[in-house]
Design a protein around this motif. Structure first.
Motif, PDB file in Angstrom:
ATOM      1  N   VAL A  10       3.396   7.191   7.164  1.00 50.22           N
ATOM      2  CA  VAL A  10       2.093   6.520   7.105  1.00 50.22           C
ATOM      3  C   VAL A  10       2.225   5.158   7.784  1.00 50.22           C
ATOM      4  O   VAL A  10       3.113   4.377   7.456  1.00 50.22           O
ATOM      5  N   VAL A  11       1.337   4.892   8.718  1.00 45.58           N
ATOM      6  CA  VAL A  11       1.315   3.591   9.381  1.00 45.58           C
ATOM      7  C   VAL A  11      -0.051   2.957   9.138  1.00 45.58           C
ATOM      8  O   VAL A  11      -1.083   3.613   9.266  1.00 45.58           O
ATOM      9  N   ALA A  12      -0.042   1.688   8.732  1.00 45.08           N
ATOM     10  CA  ALA A  12      -1.284   0.948   8.511  1.00 45.08           C
ATOM     11  C   ALA A  12      -1.637   0.175   9.764  1.00 45.08           C
ATOM     12  O   ALA A  12      -0.792  -0.474  10.382  1.00 45.08           O
ATOM     13  N   LEU A  13      -2.901   0.243  10.129  1.00 48.88           N
ATOM     14  CA  LEU A  13      -3.407  -0.429  11.314  1.00 48.88           C
ATOM     15  C   LEU A  13      -4.489  -1.407  10.852  1.00 48.88           C
ATOM     16  O   LEU A  13      -5.580  -1.011  10.467  1.00 48.88           O
ATOM     17  N   MET A  14      -4.155  -2.699  10.851  1.00 46.39           N
ATOM     18  CA  MET A  14      -5.090  -3.706  10.370  1.00 46.39           C
ATOM     19  C   MET A  14      -6.139  -4.025  11.432  1.00 46.39           C
ATOM     20  O   MET A  14      -5.815  -4.143  12.608  1.00 46.39           O
ATOM     21  N   GLY A  15      -7.381  -4.188  10.989  1.00 43.89           N
ATOM     22  CA  GLY A  15      -8.463  -4.518  11.899  1.00 43.89           C
ATOM     23  C   GLY A  15      -8.823  -5.993  11.833  1.00 43.89           C
ATOM     24  O   GLY A  15      -7.954  -6.855  11.857  1.00 43.89           O
ATOM     25  N   GLU A  16     -10.118  -6.304  11.738  1.00 46.69           N
ATOM     26  CA  GLU A  16     -10.568  -7.694  11.663  1.00 46.69           C
ATOM     27  C   GLU A  16      -9.975  -8.400  10.448  1.00 46.69           C
ATOM     28  O   GLU A  16      -9.523  -9.539  10.525  1.00 46.69           O
ATOM     29  N   VAL A  17      -9.997  -7.708   9.303  1.00 45.34           N
ATOM     30  CA  VAL A  17      -9.504  -8.306   8.067  1.00 45.34           C
ATOM     31  C   VAL A  17      -8.859  -7.226   7.213  1.00 45.34           C
ATOM     32  O   VAL A  17      -9.378  -6.117   7.090  1.00 45.34           O
ATOM     33  N   ALA A  18      -7.704  -7.526   6.673  1.00 39.49           N
ATOM     34  CA  ALA A  18      -7.015  -6.631   5.733  1.00 39.49           C
ATOM     35  C   ALA A  18      -6.394  -7.542   4.683  1.00 39.49           C
ATOM     36  O   ALA A  18      -5.181  -7.762   4.657  1.00 39.49           O
ATOM     37  N   ALA A  19      -7.250  -8.111   3.868  1.00 35.88           N
ATOM     38  CA  ALA A  19      -6.823  -9.162   2.949  1.00 35.88           C
ATOM     39  C   ALA A  19      -6.950  -8.710   1.506  1.00 35.88           C
ATOM     40  O   ALA A  19      -7.721  -7.808   1.184  1.00 35.88           O
ATOM     41  N   SER A  20      -6.163  -9.346   0.653  1.00 38.70           N
ATOM     42  CA  SER A  20      -6.231  -9.141  -0.784  1.00 38.70           C
ATOM     43  C   SER A  20      -6.081  -7.649  -1.105  1.00 38.70           C
ATOM     44  O   SER A  20      -5.057  -7.049  -0.816  1.00 38.70           O
ATOM     45  N   GLY A  21      -7.112  -7.006  -1.688  1.00 33.82           N
ATOM     46  CA  GLY A  21      -7.000  -5.577  -1.966  1.00 33.82           C
ATOM     47  C   GLY A  21      -6.810  -4.755  -0.714  1.00 33.82           C
ATOM     48  O   GLY A  21      -6.202  -3.683  -0.747  1.00 33.82           O
TER      49      GLY A  21
END
Length: 277
Positions: free
Chosen positions: A86-97
């Motif tokens: 599994v790879v996470a791809l962050m966009g504009e915002v990937a904050a907190s939760g």
């Protein structure tokens, strides 16, 4: 196989029902406010057991949401990671939760200017005691114990109840902090600097060990190729049935992102939030 076809059918949207069976890379998007969502979690459980799904790209574009919702999402993504990369791809915002969702993955990729971090917990509740006092309205309350339903919308509580509220808040924060420590291998001063509620750019997050790489979808597929996932496999979007009204879909309107708009669409009551305000 018949099993593979059935599993694929269970996790496709109606518009994708005609997709032929066969190996693929799943793309699931976590967008907007994160709340408890059993349908989402069931979708991810189905994905974890789908033999044709060779990997998951988790695209996160979320300021966070309720702490319980983020906890459930974290566990569901970890379930997928137990059987495929599994790879996470962050966009504009990937904050907190939203960051909780990202650290459930095996590898985190952020844009240089992604907003991420905001590692902490907040409790929000309206307090109308001042307004009622100005209006000359007094509400009498009787409780079986001072901790029952206290503080409420119409009182500030007592020193003892406020101290207990702080303990509850800190317990949730220590859970979040522990996840970051475990998943990102941070401790001591490094963890203190990363987990004090600050928001970071993608570049700053990389420097602090909160992510692994700067990039986008191309880098995500390259990382998956390094994990043995065939780069020629098609990407298939995996999402639950669209539940926004037609007008919202046509205008590209998402659910509210934070603050009072979030409160307006939820039942009244205290909650713990892991959200970027």
């Amino acid at each position: 196989s018949a099993f593979a076809w059935a599993a694929n059918s269970a996790i496709r949207t109606a518009g994708e029902a005609a997709d032929p069976p066969g190996p693929y890379v799943a793309l699931h998007e976590v967008v907007g406010v994160i709340t408890v969502d059993p349908e989402r979690d069931a979708l991810l459980r189905n994905l974890a057991s789908d033999p044709d799904a060779r990997a998951l790209v988790l695209r996160v574009d979320s300021p966070g949401g309720t702490t319980t919702g983020a906890e459930a999402l974290f566990e569901a993504v970890r379930g997928v990671s137990g059987s495929k990369p599994v790879v996470a791809l962050m966009g504009e915002v990937a904050a907190s939760g939203g960051y909780i969702a990202a650290i459930a993955s095996d590898h985190i990729i952020a844009r240089g200017n992604t907003l991420t971090g905001s590692i902490g917990v907040v409790r929000q509740r309206p307090n109308v005691s001042g307004l009622l006092e100005n209006l000359g309205i007094r509400i009498d309350e009787e409780r079986s114990d001072e901790f029952k339903a206290n503080p409420s919308f119409v009182s500030d509580g007592t020193p003892a109840t406020r101290a207990w509220d702080e303990e509850v808040l800190q317990d949730a924060y220590l859970w979040f902090r522990g996840l970051v420590s475990e998943r990102r291998g941070l401790d001591g001063a490094d963890l203190d600097l990363a987990a004090n509620g600050r928001v970071f750019t993608g570049r700053q997050a990389l420097q602090r060990g909160l992510s692994d790489q700067i990039g986008g979808p191309t880098e995500a597929r390259r990382w998956l190729a390094d994990q043995g996932v065939d780069p020629s496999l098609p990407t298939r979007r995996i999402e639950k049935k669209e539940d926004r009204p037609l007008w919202m879909r046509l205008l590209g309107v998402n659910l509210p992102q934070a603050g009072l708009a979030l409160e307006a669409r939820m039942p009244l009551g205290q909650r713990l939030y892991s959200i970027l305000n």
